[in-house]
Write a protein that holds these residues in place. Structure first.
Motif, PDB file in Angstrom:
ATOM      1  N   THR A 180       0.622  -1.254   0.489  1.00  0.00           N
ATOM      2  CA  THR A 180       0.511  -0.124   0.149  1.00  0.00           C
ATOM      3  C   THR A 180       0.971   0.941   0.009  1.00  0.00           C
ATOM      4  O   THR A 180       1.440   1.707   0.694  1.00  0.00           O
ATOM      5  N   ALA A 181       0.453   1.665  -0.364  1.00  0.00           N
ATOM      6  CA  ALA A 181       1.767   3.380  -1.321  1.00  0.00           C
ATOM      7  C   ALA A 181       1.400   4.924  -0.330  1.00  0.00           C
ATOM      8  O   ALA A 181      -0.104   4.286  -0.368  1.00  0.00           O
ATOM      9  N   SER A 182       1.855   5.052   0.304  1.00  0.00           N
ATOM     10  CA  SER A 182       1.173   6.360   1.677  1.00  0.00           C
ATOM     11  C   SER A 182       1.851   7.492   0.871  1.00  0.00           C
ATOM     12  O   SER A 182       1.747   8.868   1.523  1.00  0.00           O
ATOM     13  N   GLY A 183       2.613   7.300  -0.262  1.00  0.00           N
ATOM     14  CA  GLY A 183       3.213   8.417  -0.909  1.00  0.00           C
ATOM     15  C   GLY A 183       4.049   7.918  -2.042  1.00  0.00           C
ATOM     16  O   GLY A 183       3.307   6.684  -2.771  1.00  0.00           O
ATOM     17  N   PRO A 184       4.296   8.736  -3.273  1.00  0.00           N
ATOM     18  CA  PRO A 184       4.779   8.367  -4.349  1.00  0.00           C
ATOM     19  C   PRO A 184       5.893   7.175  -4.096  1.00  0.00           C
ATOM     20  O   PRO A 184       7.110   6.550  -3.276  1.00  0.00           O
ATOM     21  N   VAL A 185       5.961   5.581  -5.225  1.00  0.00           N
ATOM     22  CA  VAL A 185       6.627   5.062  -5.150  1.00  0.00           C
ATOM     23  C   VAL A 185       7.044   4.864  -6.760  1.00  0.00           C
ATOM     24  O   VAL A 185       6.279   4.358  -7.802  1.00  0.00           O
ATOM     25  N   THR A 186       8.518   4.440  -6.935  1.00  0.00           N
ATOM     26  CA  THR A 186       8.884   3.926  -8.332  1.00  0.00           C
ATOM     27  C   THR A 186      10.132   2.219  -8.211  1.00  0.00           C
ATOM     28  O   THR A 186      10.372   2.027  -7.277  1.00  0.00           O
ATOM     29  N   ASN A 187       8.495   1.227  -9.005  1.00  0.00           N
ATOM     30  CA  ASN A 187       9.268   0.272  -9.060  1.00  0.00           C
ATOM     31  C   ASN A 187      10.203  -0.892  -7.572  1.00  0.00           C
ATOM     32  O   ASN A 187      11.068  -1.200  -7.032  1.00  0.00           O
ATOM     33  N   PRO A 188       8.819  -0.736  -6.956  1.00  0.00           N
ATOM     34  CA  PRO A 188       8.867  -1.301  -5.608  1.00  0.00           C
ATOM     35  C   PRO A 188       9.860  -2.871  -6.233  1.00  0.00           C
ATOM     36  O   PRO A 188       8.917  -3.669  -6.946  1.00  0.00           O
ATOM     37  N   SER A 189       9.865  -3.541  -4.930  1.00  0.00           N
ATOM     38  CA  SER A 189      10.171  -4.960  -5.140  1.00  0.00           C
ATOM     39  C   SER A 189      10.296  -5.880  -3.866  1.00  0.00           C
ATOM     40  O   SER A 189      10.163  -5.115  -2.554  1.00  0.00           O
ATOM     41  N   ILE A 190      10.264  -6.798  -3.732  1.00  0.00           N
ATOM     42  CA  ILE A 190      10.807  -7.967  -2.292  1.00  0.00           C
ATOM     43  C   ILE A 190      11.200  -9.382  -3.010  1.00  0.00           C
ATOM     44  O   ILE A 190      11.248  -9.606  -3.934  1.00  0.00           O
ATOM     45  N   MET A 249      14.326   0.263 -15.314  1.00  0.00           N
ATOM     46  CA  MET A 249      14.608   2.213 -15.560  1.00  0.00           C
ATOM     47  C   MET A 249      14.254   2.373 -16.818  1.00  0.00           C
ATOM     48  O   MET A 249      13.912   2.593 -17.297  1.00  0.00           O
ATOM     49  N   ASP A 250      14.003   0.853 -18.073  1.00  0.00           N
ATOM     50  CA  ASP A 250      13.182   1.186 -18.940  1.00  0.00           C
ATOM     51  C   ASP A 250      11.993   0.891 -18.996  1.00  0.00           C
ATOM     52  O   ASP A 250      11.310   1.636 -20.242  1.00  0.00           O
ATOM     53  N   TYR A 251      11.133   0.236 -18.113  1.00  0.00           N
ATOM     54  CA  TYR A 251       9.634   0.249 -18.324  1.00  0.00           C
ATOM     55  C   TYR A 251       9.357  -0.235 -17.081  1.00  0.00           C
ATOM     56  O   TYR A 251       8.909  -0.348 -15.935  1.00  0.00           O
ATOM     57  N   PRO A 252       9.864   1.701 -16.269  1.00  0.00           N
ATOM     58  CA  PRO A 252       9.125   1.956 -15.018  1.00  0.00           C
ATOM     59  C   PRO A 252       7.597   2.278 -14.010  1.00  0.00           C
ATOM     60  O   PRO A 252       7.104   2.237 -15.215  1.00  0.00           O
TER      61      PRO A 252
END
Length: 291
Positions: free
Chosen positions: A189-199, A213-216
């Motif tokens: 869950t995003a409480s603000g901007p997030v780019t390319n999350p990972s687990i 990077m090429d397909y954000p």
């Protein structure tokens, strides 16, 4: 004392045990059995074979039941026919020493025999998924908020903190005694901007990353990403403004739908930017090769 409860999709259930109620459970073959198919390949110039892998075979559970002496045999027969319906999926729950585990089944046959005062029935159940499951899900939360507010509450002058954010980037899940390959439902869950999350599964060095990077991939405030990693149920969804969209196309080429292994599992999270805006919930259910 052991009990077996069978329930069908219509909500009908009967419990069979060591005491007649109304059926006595005389035997339950297949509950304790583990059968594997081992694959090998022959070596032309070497002795023996090369091990390729193994898989558990489907489980066949056979219940042997006996109804009470002096019972209404016709009604008991009908109860079995109503419970074990053709084509519908049922759930069997095995309970012993206060521990319960469940497994899904389909009915292969119901055979009622005997003309004596007590009559016997044999029920054959096929379980395409041979694993038993814990009755309840386990829930792990990372990077969430712990409430500091309780009722009754005395408000202080100057304001006060109503919650504390847990900033731990790693969470350890111990899987002792259960099977390998346990799928998870991971909710970001995003409480603000997030780019390319990972687990990431640390011990296995496996990562599932959404966006490159090429397909954000961008998350905004209120976005929810749900990842399912179970066998036959591997998906990534985004929920935005109440609309759910499958977004598997954003996965990086190296992504793996991570699962829990036996032993220690350390799960971490990251993002190219905005990792502090991620709240993580992991839901899983233990699986067992037997009861």
């Amino acid at each position: 004392m052991r009990e077996i409860t069978c329930a069908n999709q219509d909500g009908l259930s009967i419990t069979f045990g060591d005491r007649p109620s109304p059926f006595l459970l005389e035997n339950c073959d297949g509950v304790y059995t583990v059968q594997n198919t081992v694959s090998t390949s022959e070596n032309t110039l070497l002795d023996g074979d090369t091990y390729l892998g193994s898989r558990m075979q489907r489980r066949n559970i056979v219940l042997t039941l006996r109804d009470n002496v002096g019972a209404d045999h016709r009604l008991n027969r009908q109860a079995l026919y109503d419970l074990f319906k053709k084509g519908s999926r049922g759930t069997l729950t095995y309970t012993e020493d206060g521990i319960s585990r469940t497994i899904g089944y389909y009915v292969e046959s119901v055979v009622v025999s005997g003309t004596e005062r007590a009559r016997q029935a044999t029920v054959s159940l096929l379980c395409p998924d041979p694993l038993f499951y814990a009755e309840r899900d386990m829930v792990v939360r990372m990077a969430n908020y712990t409430a500091q507010f309780e009722f009754q509450h005395e408000f202080l002058d100057g304001g006060e903190e109503l919650g504390v954010r847990n900033e731990d980037r790693l969470q350890t899940i111990e899987n002792s005694g259960a099977a390998d390959g346990i799928g998870m439902t991971i909710t970001i869950t995003a409480s603000g901007p997030v780019t390319n999350p990972s687990i990431t599964h640390v011990e296995k060095a496996e990562t599932i990353q959404i966006g490159t990077m090429d397909y954000p991939f961008e998350m905004i405030l209120g976005d929810i990403v749900r990842i399912t990693t179970g066998t036959g149920n591997k998906h990534v969804y985004r929920m935005r403004d109440g609309i759910q969209t499958e977004i598997n196309e954003y996965l990086s080429e190296e992504s793996v739908f991570i699962q829990l292994s036996s032993g220690i599992n350390t799960i971490g999270y990251a993002a190219d930017s905005g990792a502090d805006n991620m709240e993580i919930e992991i839901v899983y259910r233990y699986q067992y090769v037997g009861v």
